[in-house]
Design a protein around this motif. Structure first.
Motif, PDB file in Angstrom:
ATOM      1  N   TYR A 113      53.329  25.379 -24.334  1.00 18.79           N
ATOM      2  CA  TYR A 113      54.662  25.823 -23.891  1.00 18.79           C
ATOM      3  C   TYR A 113      54.654  26.173 -22.411  1.00 18.79           C
ATOM      4  N   CYS A 152      56.620  29.741 -32.555  1.00 21.24           N
ATOM      5  CA  CYS A 152      55.755  28.852 -33.320  1.00 21.24           C
ATOM      6  C   CYS A 152      55.552  29.522 -34.673  1.00 21.24           C
ATOM      7  N   SER A 210      51.517  15.125 -37.931  1.00 22.35           N
ATOM      8  CA  SER A 210      50.105  15.127 -37.531  1.00 22.35           C
ATOM      9  C   SER A 210      49.229  16.035 -38.380  1.00 22.35           C
ATOM     10  N   CYS A 220      53.832  10.919 -34.615  1.00 21.14           N
ATOM     11  CA  CYS A 220      55.235  11.028 -35.024  1.00 21.14           C
ATOM     12  C   CYS A 220      55.608  12.491 -35.228  1.00 21.14           C
TER      13      CYS A 220
HETATM   14  C1  LIG Z   1      49.514  20.124 -33.323  1.00 24.00           C
HETATM   15  C2  LIG Z   1      50.662  20.892 -32.788  1.00 24.00           C
HETATM   16  C3  LIG Z   1      51.774  20.272 -32.231  1.00 24.00           C
HETATM   17  C4  LIG Z   1      51.869  18.822 -31.869  1.00 24.00           C
HETATM   18  O1  LIG Z   1      51.526  17.917 -32.725  1.00 24.00           O
HETATM   19  P1  LIG Z   1      51.806  16.372 -32.470  1.00 24.00           P
HETATM   20  O2  LIG Z   1      50.544  15.735 -32.863  1.00 24.00           O
HETATM   21  O3  LIG Z   1      52.143  16.145 -31.029  1.00 24.00           O
HETATM   22  O4  LIG Z   1      52.948  16.075 -33.361  1.00 24.00           O
HETATM   23  C5  LIG Z   1      52.831  21.053 -31.823  1.00 24.00           C
HETATM   24  N1  LIG Z   1      52.804  22.380 -31.939  1.00 24.00           N
HETATM   25  C6  LIG Z   1      51.747  23.003 -32.447  1.00 24.00           C
HETATM   26  C7  LIG Z   1      51.754  24.472 -32.535  1.00 24.00           C
HETATM   27  C8  LIG Z   1      50.633  22.293 -32.880  1.00 24.00           C
HETATM   28  O5  LIG Z   1      49.573  22.919 -33.334  1.00 24.00           O
END
Ligand SMILES: *Cc1c(COP(=O)(O)O)cnc(C)c1O
Length: 356
Positions: A113, A152, A210, A220
């Motif tokens: 962020y 988050c 992911s 994605c």
């Molecule tokens: C892994 C992760 C993402 C991003 O994942 P992508 O592989 O780009 O979709 C975003 N935010 C947090 C907190 C993560 O741990």
């Protein structure tokens, strides 16, 4: 001559977790899924017509968007897709903030962020978590001096969730601010507000395939929100790249999203393994934060975070260590298979023993 822009020269990029290519580790450092994607994903790959790669993908990814909309009970116009949720989150910054606007988020959270805010000249306003690394909702009620908030949930790298009602109170009390909820680990918890995006015009929920869906390599992610927010993201995206989600990824993402049952099993296994691993670590004098994610964040009473990280790495187990102010004593451990957790615990045991 320096050909780089002032912006580029001032950028402070994010450091992604290691993806070692040299030797085989028990890899517990980037919160990937230890199980394969759904068998439907494999079938989709097998049946995929290579000829389709001759053409550009659908720039709207309409089939994928429709699948996601159906999954979450929202309309087509409430969904935005991207090349991983990192891309979606990155696009949120130019879409919802102007230069010198403020964006609030926890002092201990996903460190990307800060990178995005900095790149777009947006001011980060860091709100400290409490002594137990919990987010205090009252700190975010009717906020002043910021244009938006990012939560988050469950948080990373702590794994701690914020209750749905507390989160919605934050959204409700800040009607003039965008509230972005990063639910990268939402599938492992029960705090998702994805189904509430139509009740709050300022709520944007960002998710990824992911983690729980075992598709980190396919890239994605997506956002759910009010049409006006989604249209803003589309405007940014279409000013950068018309085709962020490729045809192959679109096909496997649809297959994965349609196999709810398989992934429910994956999540159950990971959650059960997490609790067992946490208990075993506590027995070896670790403090383990109460996680609702596919990882745990733990510190030992005597050993430092870097000591544990390096000792484990030497012995073929990769975990993540962050140098951040309040968290350098911790390591973040992705929950793997039972076998992988056994190896981890055996190696941790040796380290702890050697030290006593
Ligand atoms: C892994 C992760 C993402 C991003 O994942 P992508 O592989 O780009 O979709 C975003 N935010 C947090 C907190 C993560 O741990």
């Amino acid at each position: 001559m320096n050909y780089l822009s002032r912006r580029c020269r001032s950028i402070q990029p994010y450091t992604a977790g290691e993806q070692p290519q040299d030797k085989k580790y028990v890899k517990l450092n980037t919160n990937e899924c230890p199980y394969p994607p759904s068998p439907e994903v494999e079938k989709t790959l097998r049946d995929f017509d290579a000829g389709r790669l001759r053409l550009y993908p659908d720039p709207e990814n309409a089939k994928l968007v429709a699948t996601i909309a159906a999954r979450h009970g929202v309309e087509f116009e409430n969904v935005f897709v991207g090349n991983g949720s990192d891309e979606v989150l990155c696009m949120c910054f130019p879409a919802f903030f102007d230069e010198n606007d403020g964006v609030a988020y926890a002092d201990v959270t996903y460190s990307f962020y800060k990178v995005w805010a900095h790149m777009y000249g947006i001011n980060s306003v860091k709100i400290p978590l409490d002594d137990e690394f919990k987010l205090l909702p009252e700190d975010y009620i009717s906020m002043k001096g910021v244009k938006g908030i990012i939560v988050c949930n469950p948080n990373a790298p702590t794994g701690i969730p914020l209750g749905r009602l507390d989160l919605l109170k934050i959204v409700e009390s800040n009607p003039d601010k965008i509230v972005i909820v990063d639910e990268a680990y939402g599938e492992f918890a029960s705090c998702s507000v994805a189904n509430r995006v139509n009740d709050y015009p300022n709520l944007l929920v960002v998710k990824t395939l992911s983690k729980a869906y075992a598709l980190a390599g396919a890239r994605c992610g997506y956002a759910l929100g009010n049409k006006a927010l989604i249209d803003g993201l589309k405007a940014v995206k279409n000013s950068m790249n018309s085709y962020t989600v490729n045809a192959l990824t679109e096909a496997v993402a649809i297959a994965a999203l349609n196999d709810k049952k398989y992934y429910a099993g994956v999540v159950d296994k990971i959650n059960a393994e997490r609790e067992e691993t946490a208990d075993a670590l506590r027995e070896m004098d670790f403090e383990v934060l109460p996680s609702s994610s596919n990882f745990i964040f733990a510190r030992h009473k005597k050993l430092s975070g870097s000591e544990i990280y390096f000792s484990l790495k030497e012995n073929g187990v990769l975990v993540r260590h962050f140098k951040g102010e309040r968290i350098s004593d911790f390591v973040r451990i992705t929950i793997g298979t039972r076998e992988e957790m056994k190896t981890l615990l055996a190696e941790v045991k040796k380290i702890v023993k050697n030290r006593n």
